[in-house]
Design an enzyme around this catalytic site. Structure first.
Site, PDB file in Angstrom:
ATOM      1  N   ASN A   9     -16.371 -21.448 -40.071  1.00  0.00           N
ATOM      2  CA  ASN A   9     -17.555 -20.867 -39.452  1.00  0.00           C
ATOM      3  C   ASN A   9     -17.435 -19.346 -39.359  1.00  0.00           C
ATOM      4  O   ASN A   9     -16.367 -18.806 -39.073  1.00  0.00           O
ATOM      5  CB  ASN A   9     -17.747 -21.440 -38.042  1.00  0.00           C
ATOM      6  CG  ASN A   9     -19.036 -20.956 -37.401  1.00  0.00           C
ATOM      7  OD1 ASN A   9     -20.125 -21.172 -37.935  1.00  0.00           O
ATOM      8  ND2 ASN A   9     -18.918 -20.274 -36.276  1.00  0.00           N
ATOM      9  N   VAL A  10     -18.554 -18.676 -39.637  1.00  0.00           N
ATOM     10  CA  VAL A  10     -18.667 -17.237 -39.398  1.00  0.00           C
ATOM     11  C   VAL A  10     -19.852 -17.046 -38.460  1.00  0.00           C
ATOM     12  O   VAL A  10     -20.972 -17.421 -38.799  1.00  0.00           O
ATOM     13  CB  VAL A  10     -18.930 -16.457 -40.706  1.00  0.00           C
ATOM     14  CG1 VAL A  10     -18.973 -14.958 -40.424  1.00  0.00           C
ATOM     15  CG2 VAL A  10     -17.869 -16.784 -41.752  1.00  0.00           C
ATOM     16  N   GLY A  11     -19.594 -16.514 -37.287  1.00  0.00           N
ATOM     17  CA  GLY A  11     -20.679 -16.365 -36.317  1.00  0.00           C
ATOM     18  C   GLY A  11     -20.617 -15.021 -35.619  1.00  0.00           C
ATOM     19  O   GLY A  11     -19.560 -14.402 -35.527  1.00  0.00           O
ATOM     20  N   TYR A  39     -20.838 -13.417 -32.169  1.00  0.00           N
ATOM     21  CA  TYR A  39     -20.768 -13.742 -30.744  1.00  0.00           C
ATOM     22  C   TYR A  39     -20.403 -12.475 -29.981  1.00  0.00           C
ATOM     23  O   TYR A  39     -19.592 -11.683 -30.450  1.00  0.00           O
ATOM     24  CB  TYR A  39     -19.696 -14.813 -30.476  1.00  0.00           C
ATOM     25  CG  TYR A  39     -19.863 -16.041 -31.331  1.00  0.00           C
ATOM     26  CD1 TYR A  39     -20.875 -16.949 -31.064  1.00  0.00           C
ATOM     27  CD2 TYR A  39     -19.030 -16.278 -32.420  1.00  0.00           C
ATOM     28  CE1 TYR A  39     -21.059 -18.074 -31.862  1.00  0.00           C
ATOM     29  CE2 TYR A  39     -19.198 -17.404 -33.224  1.00  0.00           C
ATOM     30  CZ  TYR A  39     -20.211 -18.291 -32.943  1.00  0.00           C
ATOM     31  OH  TYR A  39     -20.390 -19.389 -33.736  1.00  0.00           O
ATOM     32  N   ARG A  40     -20.954 -12.311 -28.798  1.00  0.00           N
ATOM     33  CA  ARG A  40     -20.623 -11.116 -28.038  1.00  0.00           C
ATOM     34  C   ARG A  40     -19.209 -11.250 -27.482  1.00  0.00           C
ATOM     35  O   ARG A  40     -18.795 -12.344 -27.051  1.00  0.00           O
ATOM     36  CB  ARG A  40     -21.629 -10.897 -26.910  1.00  0.00           C
ATOM     37  CG  ARG A  40     -21.416 -11.802 -25.728  1.00  0.00           C
ATOM     38  CD  ARG A  40     -22.486 -11.578 -24.666  1.00  0.00           C
ATOM     39  NE  ARG A  40     -22.061 -12.074 -23.369  1.00  0.00           N
ATOM     40  CZ  ARG A  40     -22.895 -12.479 -22.423  1.00  0.00           C
ATOM     41  NH1 ARG A  40     -24.197 -12.471 -22.634  1.00  0.00           N
ATOM     42  NH2 ARG A  40     -22.433 -12.903 -21.272  1.00  0.00           N
ATOM     43  N   GLN A  86     -24.764 -24.785 -28.271  1.00  0.00           N
ATOM     44  CA  GLN A  86     -25.455 -25.034 -29.550  1.00  0.00           C
ATOM     45  C   GLN A  86     -24.724 -24.379 -30.727  1.00  0.00           C
ATOM     46  O   GLN A  86     -25.060 -24.628 -31.884  1.00  0.00           O
ATOM     47  CB  GLN A  86     -26.893 -24.473 -29.500  1.00  0.00           C
ATOM     48  CG  GLN A  86     -27.867 -25.279 -28.650  1.00  0.00           C
ATOM     49  CD  GLN A  86     -27.921 -24.792 -27.195  1.00  0.00           C
ATOM     50  OE1 GLN A  86     -27.110 -23.981 -26.775  1.00  0.00           O
ATOM     51  NE2 GLN A  86     -28.857 -25.323 -26.421  1.00  0.00           N
ATOM     52  N   HIS A  87     -23.739 -23.520 -30.479  1.00  0.00           N
ATOM     53  CA  HIS A  87     -23.067 -22.785 -31.564  1.00  0.00           C
ATOM     54  C   HIS A  87     -21.915 -23.590 -32.166  1.00  0.00           C
ATOM     55  O   HIS A  87     -21.222 -24.329 -31.470  1.00  0.00           O
ATOM     56  CB  HIS A  87     -22.516 -21.452 -31.044  1.00  0.00           C
ATOM     57  CG  HIS A  87     -23.591 -20.468 -30.679  1.00  0.00           C
ATOM     58  ND1 HIS A  87     -23.357 -19.382 -29.876  1.00  0.00           N
ATOM     59  CD2 HIS A  87     -24.903 -20.421 -31.012  1.00  0.00           C
ATOM     60  CE1 HIS A  87     -24.487 -18.703 -29.730  1.00  0.00           C
ATOM     61  NE2 HIS A  87     -25.434 -19.308 -30.409  1.00  0.00           N
ATOM     62  N   GLU A  93     -21.090 -19.945 -44.166  1.00  0.00           N
ATOM     63  CA  GLU A  93     -21.880 -18.708 -44.243  1.00  0.00           C
ATOM     64  C   GLU A  93     -21.556 -17.901 -45.507  1.00  0.00           C
ATOM     65  O   GLU A  93     -22.433 -17.264 -46.075  1.00  0.00           O
ATOM     66  CB  GLU A  93     -21.624 -17.851 -42.992  1.00  0.00           C
ATOM     67  CG  GLU A  93     -22.326 -18.358 -41.729  1.00  0.00           C
ATOM     68  CD  GLU A  93     -21.652 -19.549 -41.062  1.00  0.00           C
ATOM     69  OE1 GLU A  93     -20.571 -19.986 -41.535  1.00  0.00           O
ATOM     70  OE2 GLU A  93     -22.199 -20.066 -40.074  1.00  0.00           O
ATOM     71  N   GLU A 127     -28.981  -8.958 -22.645  1.00  0.00           N
ATOM     72  CA  GLU A 127     -29.053  -9.908 -23.760  1.00  0.00           C
ATOM     73  C   GLU A 127     -30.406  -9.881 -24.472  1.00  0.00           C
ATOM     74  O   GLU A 127     -31.331  -9.203 -24.045  1.00  0.00           O
ATOM     75  CB  GLU A 127     -28.755 -11.326 -23.251  1.00  0.00           C
ATOM     76  CG  GLU A 127     -27.280 -11.714 -23.394  1.00  0.00           C
ATOM     77  CD  GLU A 127     -26.870 -11.973 -24.838  1.00  0.00           C
ATOM     78  OE1 GLU A 127     -27.733 -11.924 -25.730  1.00  0.00           O
ATOM     79  OE2 GLU A 127     -25.663 -12.220 -25.074  1.00  0.00           O
TER      80      GLU A 127
END
Ligand SMILES: [Zn+2]
Lengths: 475, 86
Positions: free
Chosen positions: A161-163, A165-166, A182-183, A225, A273
């Site tokens: 996974n490549v996401g 995120y803060r 949900q991630h 991704e 946000e």
């Protein structure tokens, strides 16, 4: 279509296209970074990236913001003409999205291996970190690509996974991470924590522009991704695999290697946000950084988050619209386009052909059952195919004349919603609404519509002619 | 007194704990110091406005009590430990 080798190549293209502004005046990290970046988002469709090189307290730090912050820069990221309109960018994005999967190209070295720090790591010394919004709980790295694998399926590339995120910088070598249930990374972390093991991760900063867009795209768990980035840039996606087996983009400025610590939570937040409000404080997972690698004089990239619209809204515009369109169109080929541009698709507009009375409402319900619909889409407006969902003047016209609230507004109580939506009651739950703004067709016989006005014959030809003439006029 | 004086360890502007540490000083000496709180993890720079650096001026709406930190919502929930496979 074009593949940018690395972040710096994209910045130089932005500069050639006059879409990057060098700020050589002295700036303070607070409040100038936020103020300048917020101002840049008000410059319209040609808003440039900002490159700051005279930062208080530093000899030679470079900070860049607003890299994706206009439709022109978004088009350039995709290798398109900077004048390309939103609808055309959407159609091209969808065309490439449907060519998934592309290929990975694994190479053995990358420019970010130039400098390696593996002891006495102090993130505050390595990067010019700063506060974006006054009430933020600290300094956040908010435009990273976070790479992880599934501990229960470690060698399966398709569930890597490549996401985006803060990450809150907690101290010299610890970060907080927000992983919404949900991630994808939340699934991987749950697997690691059930085993009582840390989850190895890599964090890539200052990335070429396509992978950042892909990290912000809600793809399926089994879609990698990098393989989407490959079809978006028309070439295999170049990565370097680290010792843990994590694939890292070749074109990044810096890479942090570390672990999400098993079964540990710490206070994190608040952070301004995407809904335009601060998210509260929570007990979130903690990352320990073991090693930092970076190019010499790394350029630090960050994204301003404020009241929409900001750069963040471009990052999650077509990347949100395309997957929803693809999923809904697979069930209902009548669906023409999806506009999920507004606040990460909390409000969403779908255009569709209508086969029979009630059909548009079924299309709206289908949107709610997509992965993104489950956690975000809250107000869904369905319009006919003769309305461009990206043209709000047309959408408002459809709502004005094709909606009778008595029969066209569906309220669906107590559905799941992202906890960052401040309207939730309680947190994580909300009532959703479908507005059917299509014209009633048989057997739905409501209204008294008569004949619709037609567009004069030859309008399209005249439009092209007038566009050319006005362009000439302004030279 | 200079805002970047390093001697006096101050209380955290947000939670008033005394667990404050220097995280970094500016590479060009004397421009700023970054402090962090090891209790609530609030972080601030000496050159920020007093509403970010002074416990008495820090906005009430963002203040936290150290005793309340464990009551914050945990997300994601920590799953039960799997039995180890032999
Ligand atoms: Zn504190």
């Amino acid at each position: 279509m074009r593949a940018y080798q690395d972040f710096r190549e994209f910045l130089s293209v932005l500069e050639q296209q006059k879409q990057l502004l060098r700020i050589t005046d002295p700036v303070k990290l607070e409040p100038d970074m936020a103020a300048a970046s917020a101002a840049a988002t008000r410059l319209g469709n040609r808003s440039p990236a900002l490159l700051f090189s005279n930062v208080a307290g530093y000899q030679n730090a470079q900070i860049v913001t607003n890299v994706h912050g206009s439709w022109a820069n978004h088009a350039l990221a995709l290798g398109m003409d900077p004048e390309t309109g939103i609808r055309d960018q959407f159609l091209e994005f969808v065309r490439r999205y449907r060519m998934f999967p592309g290929q990975l190209e694994r190479v053995t070295s990358a420019p970010w291996q130039e400098v390696v720090i593996d002891k006495d790591i102090n993130l505050f010394d390595i990067f010019p970190l700063f506060r974006w919004n006054h009430g933020d709980g600290g300094f956040f790295i908010d435009k990273p690509c976070v790479i992880s694998r599934d501990p229960d399926d470690w060698t399966n590339d398709d569930v890597e996974n490549v996401g985006v995120y803060r990450l809150q910088v907690k101290d010299r070598n610890h970060l907080g991470i927000q992983t919404v249930p949900q991630h994808d990374i939340a699934i991987q972390l749950a697997h690691a924590e059930a085993r009582g093991e840390d989850l190895p991760i890599a964090i890539a900063l200052g990335n070429e522009p396509v992978i950042t867009l892909m990290g912000a795209t809600p793809m399926l768990y089994t879609q990698l991704e990098y393989k989407m980035a490959a079809v978006m840039q028309g070439q295999p996606y170049r990565v370097v695999q680290n010792e843990k087996g994590l694939d890292i983009p070749y074109g990044s400025e810096a890479v942090l290697e570390g672990r999400i610590l098993a079964r540990k939570r710490q206070p994190e937040g608040p952070f301004g946000e995407f809904p335009g409000y601060y998210s509260g404080c929570h007990q979130y997972p903690v990352i320990e950084i073991d090693r930092v690698l970076h190019r010499k004089d790394p350029i630090y990239e960050s994204v301003y988050v404020g009241r929409p619209w900001t750069e963040l809204d471009y990052l999650q515009a077509l990347t949100t619209s395309a997957p929803i369109f693809d999923q809904v169109n697979a069930t209902f080929p009548e669906v023409q386009a999806v506009n999920a541009l507004y606040t990460h698709g909390l409000v969403l507009i779908v255009s569709t052909k209508v086969r029979y009375g009630g059909f548009a409402k079924a299309v709206g319900l289908r949107v709610l059952s997509t992965p993104h619909g489950l956690g975000y889409a809250k107000v869904i407006i369905v319009v006919d195919e003769d309305v461009d969902p990206f043209d709000l003047n047309q959408v408002m016209w459809a709502i004005s004349v094709r909606v009778n609230p008595a029969g066209d507004v569906l309220m669906l109580p107590n559905l799941a919603e992202n906890l960052l939506d401040p309207a939730c009651q309680p947190s994580g739950m909300v009532t959703k609404m479908i507005i059917d703004a299509t014209m009633p067709v048989s057997p739905d016989i409501r209204g008294d519509y008569g004949e619709i006005l037609e567009t004069p014959v030859g309008t399209d030809v005249w439009l092209q002619k007038l566009e050319a003439l006005t362009k000439e006029l302004r030279k | 007194m200079s805002a970047i004086a390093q001697g006096a360890i101050q209380a955290c502007p947000r939670c008033r704990s005394n667990t404050v540490a220097v995280r970094a000083v500016s590479p060009l000496a004397g421009v700023w110091t970054v402090y962090g709180c090891d209790t609530c993890f609030y972080t601030w720079r000496s050159t920020e406005p007093e509403t970010n650096t002074d416990p008495d001026q820090y906005p009430a709406v963002f203040r936290l009590a150290a005793a309340d930190l464990p009551k914050l919502q945990v997300a994601p929930a920590i799953p039960p430990l799997q039995a180890k496979k032999p």
